[in-house]
Design an enzyme around this catalytic site. Structure first.
Site, mmCIF file in Angstrom:
data_model
loop_
_atom_site.group_PDB
_atom_site.id
_atom_site.type_symbol
_atom_site.label_atom_id
_atom_site.label_comp_id
_atom_site.label_asym_id
_atom_site.label_seq_id
_atom_site.Cartn_x
_atom_site.Cartn_y
_atom_site.Cartn_z
ATOM 1 N N ASP A 31 38.760 22.162 36.204
ATOM 2 C CA ASP A 31 39.156 23.171 36.853
ATOM 3 C C ASP A 31 39.344 23.394 34.748
ATOM 4 O OD1 ASP A 31 40.122 24.877 39.420
ATOM 5 O OD2 ASP A 31 41.020 25.573 37.282
ATOM 6 N N ASN A 32 39.095 25.051 34.654
ATOM 7 C CA ASN A 32 39.216 24.773 33.662
ATOM 8 C C ASN A 32 40.853 26.210 33.488
ATOM 9 O OD1 ASN A 32 38.976 27.317 34.434
ATOM 10 N ND2 ASN A 32 37.423 28.217 33.269
ATOM 11 N N GLY A 36 43.489 28.966 37.461
ATOM 12 C CA GLY A 36 44.634 28.417 39.117
ATOM 13 C C GLY A 36 45.583 27.644 37.726
ATOM 14 N N ASP A 50 35.001 23.041 31.700
ATOM 15 C CA ASP A 50 34.301 24.820 32.190
ATOM 16 C C ASP A 50 33.065 24.437 32.841
ATOM 17 O OD1 ASP A 50 35.288 27.838 30.620
ATOM 18 O OD2 ASP A 50 33.033 27.502 31.897
ATOM 19 N N ASN A 91 29.380 33.431 35.130
ATOM 20 C CA ASN A 91 30.158 32.111 35.814
ATOM 21 C C ASN A 91 29.967 31.759 36.733
ATOM 22 O OD1 ASN A 91 32.625 30.422 34.918
ATOM 23 N ND2 ASN A 91 33.542 31.590 35.886
ATOM 24 N N TYR A 140 29.901 41.042 42.082
ATOM 25 C CA TYR A 140 30.411 39.896 42.867
ATOM 26 C C TYR A 140 29.786 39.436 43.791
ATOM 27 C CZ TYR A 140 33.433 37.000 45.480
ATOM 28 O OH TYR A 140 33.643 36.202 46.308
ATOM 29 N N LEU A 189 46.090 42.359 49.912
ATOM 30 C CA LEU A 189 46.879 42.991 50.020
ATOM 31 C C LEU A 189 48.142 42.727 50.630
ATOM 32 C CD1 LEU A 189 47.809 45.932 51.429
ATOM 33 C CD2 LEU A 189 46.483 44.916 53.831
ATOM 34 N N ILE A 206 48.859 52.649 49.474
ATOM 35 C CA ILE A 206 47.839 52.456 50.689
ATOM 36 C C ILE A 206 46.700 53.353 50.326
ATOM 37 C CG2 ILE A 206 46.896 52.509 53.302
ATOM 38 C CD1 ILE A 206 50.116 53.141 54.243
ATOM 39 N N ARG A 281 39.449 53.330 46.966
ATOM 40 C CA ARG A 281 40.014 52.437 46.471
ATOM 41 C C ARG A 281 38.324 52.717 46.579
ATOM 42 N NH1 ARG A 281 41.754 45.839 46.219
ATOM 43 N NH2 ARG A 281 40.557 45.788 48.200
HETATM 44 N N1 UFG Z 1 44.636 47.457 50.202
HETATM 45 C C1 UFG Z 1 45.650 48.769 50.150
HETATM 46 N N2 UFG Z 1 45.962 48.927 49.151
HETATM 47 C C2 UFG Z 1 46.688 48.178 47.827
HETATM 48 C C3 UFG Z 1 45.400 46.600 48.219
HETATM 49 C C4 UFG Z 1 44.625 46.883 49.299
HETATM 50 O O1 UFG Z 1 45.207 49.255 50.738
HETATM 51 O O2 UFG Z 1 47.058 47.992 47.109
HETATM 52 C C5 UFG Z 1 43.606 47.622 51.122
HETATM 53 C C6 UFG Z 1 42.285 47.907 50.620
HETATM 54 O O3 UFG Z 1 41.975 49.008 50.810
HETATM 55 C C7 UFG Z 1 41.585 47.111 51.905
HETATM 56 C C8 UFG Z 1 42.555 45.264 52.631
HETATM 57 O O4 UFG Z 1 43.078 46.239 51.376
HETATM 58 O O5 UFG Z 1 41.323 47.662 53.264
HETATM 59 C C9 UFG Z 1 42.122 44.364 52.249
HETATM 60 O O6 UFG Z 1 42.319 44.169 50.435
HETATM 61 P P1 UFG Z 1 42.481 43.206 50.059
HETATM 62 O O7 UFG Z 1 41.964 43.875 48.297
HETATM 63 O O8 UFG Z 1 43.159 41.511 50.104
HETATM 64 O O9 UFG Z 1 41.364 42.228 50.262
HETATM 65 P P2 UFG Z 1 39.760 43.092 49.861
HETATM 66 O O10 UFG Z 1 39.035 43.276 51.566
HETATM 67 O O11 UFG Z 1 39.269 43.838 48.926
HETATM 68 O O12 UFG Z 1 38.842 41.407 49.664
HETATM 69 C C10 UFG Z 1 37.969 40.641 50.316
HETATM 70 C C11 UFG Z 1 38.165 39.152 48.835
HETATM 71 C C12 UFG Z 1 37.355 39.290 47.916
HETATM 72 C C13 UFG Z 1 36.118 39.626 48.872
HETATM 73 C C14 UFG Z 1 35.722 40.877 49.233
HETATM 74 C C15 UFG Z 1 34.556 41.180 50.503
HETATM 75 O O13 UFG Z 1 39.313 39.235 48.771
HETATM 76 O O14 UFG Z 1 36.975 38.384 47.381
HETATM 77 O O15 UFG Z 1 36.877 40.797 50.458
HETATM 78 O O16 UFG Z 1 34.911 42.478 50.785
HETATM 79 F F1 UFG Z 1 35.318 40.131 47.400
#
Ligand code: UFG
Length: 328
Positions: A31-32, A36, A50, A91, A140, A189, A206, A281
């Site tokens: 790990d770098n 982490g 790294d 990366n 990503y 979330l 939300i 979003r």
């Molecule tokens: N959400 C909110 N408010 C917030 C944060 C998130 O409403 O403050 C919603 C998002 O719109 C989404 C859900 O909660 O609908 C989950 O969001 P997260 O950011 O927790 O997770 P994601 O589904 O966006 O991301 C996950 C992984 C990523 C990956 C992605 C692939 O954490 O690493 O799925 O689609 F890239």
């Protein structure tokens, strides 16, 4: 012989290390410490290096006797990947190629790779099984898919066997509360909701309540971090015993909306958790649910902490306890 856990000080990697140690397997962490946490590797053999530095990656194999690699090092913020694509390619793709090349040079043939549901892009059918088209909508996901393709060619050309595990939403923390999810800045979330319950944030935003879902908010498939880790052990056994590569989703196969998650968190924390609805979003699909039959049927994987209340309880134990000590 040890298993090298690359990224073993991070969220998913540290839970992987914990599980391997509980199974009395020898583990070395690479790990770098950019993302982490040093606390996560206390008492565990580690190599600070790294992935982007070929000498570092080579040195770890010279210093330790390794027979398989589980690879968790990556940048994983979708939004950031659309602003700084070059660091994601460097990366996630070049760095992983460095690891694979060093493995090849040292005759190490088994590799477990953290892939993602983001390789699928906007779903054309749900649940999403492994045959679903892969059309990433962000850099990503594109970098993870690029590595999956490298792994195919390393299998064809060198006979290296790998498991490509496409994660849905990893969540929760080890039930003992000693390790868990801690990102800076946090974008996920559940940790954000729990920060509201801890009084560190005023409300949870939300991101859109006008999706075509039961309550208008996005639906995701949350998988407990220890269930995710246990699938990696089974995947390693699979590729080693069958001498075959594997592609597999990791999710529970059931979806919860943002509002449902907030409601469960209210029960778990006994806090009202105020919300504010804001715009969507960019890039968020309405529904992401895994087809999880393959992991169950092929690996014999059985998630144990699939109940979303249990997932949030474990996260709450961590966030309301040790996580804040780590932050100080
Ligand atoms: N959400 C909110 N408010 C917030 C944060 C998130 O409403 O403050 C919603 C998002 O719109 C989404 C859900 O909660 O609908 C989950 O969001 P997260 O950011 O927790 O997770 P994601 O589904 O966006 O991301 C996950 C992984 C990523 C990956 C992605 C692939 O954490 O690493 O799925 O689609 F890239």
């Amino acid at each position: 012989m040890a298993i090298l856990v690359a990224g073993g000080a991070g969220y998913i990697g540290s839970h992987m290390v914990r599980l391997l140690q509980r199974q009395n397997r020898e583990v070395v962490v690479f790990d770098n410490f950019e993302k982490g946490h040093r606390e996560a590797v206390a008492g565990i053999p580690f190599f600070e290096g790294d992935l982007r530095n070929k000498q570092d990656v080579k040195a770890v194999f010279e210093q330790f006797s390794i027979d398989a690699v589980m690879h968790f090092c990556a940048y994983s913020l979708v939004g950031e990947s659309m602003e700084r694509p070059e660091i994601y390619y460097e990366n996630n793709v070049q760095g992983t190629l460095n690891m694979l090349t060093a493995m090849k040079d040292h005759g190490i043939r088994h590799f477990i790779f953290s892939s993602t549901a983001a390789t699928y892009g906007e779903p054309v059918s749900v649940p999403i099984d492994e045959q679903h088209p892969t059309v990433p909508t962000n850099v990503y996901g594109e970098t993870k898919l690029a590595v999956e393709k490298i792994l195919d060619w390393f299998d064809t050309i060198y006979g290296n066997k790998s498991a490509r595990l496409r994660y849905f939403n990893a969540a929760g923390a080890d039930p003992d509360g000693d390790i868990g999810e801690l990102h800076t800045p946090e974008s996920h979330l559940i940790p954000l909701i729990l920060a509201v319950a801890l009084g560190e944030r005023e409300h949870i935003s939300i991101f859109g309540d006008d999706y075509d879902t039961k309550d208008g908010t996005c639906i995701r498939d949350y998988i407990h971090i220890n269930d995710l880790a246990s699938a990696h052990v089974l995947a390693l056994e699979y590729i080693q015993t069958k001498n075959e590569s594997l592609l597999c989703n990791l999710g529970n196969g059931s979806g919860y909306s943002v509002k449902e998650i907030i409601d469960v968190a209210r029960e778990v924390t006994d806090h009202e958790i105020p919300v504010e609805t804001v715009g969507r979003r960019p890039g968020d699909p309405a529904v992401l649910i895994a087809g999880s039959d393959k992991a169950r049927n092929v690996l014999g994987w059985e998630p144990k902490l699939y109940d979303v209340g249990t997932i949030i309880e474990t996260a709450w134990k961590w966030h309301s306890g040790k996580a804040r000590e780590w932050q100080r």
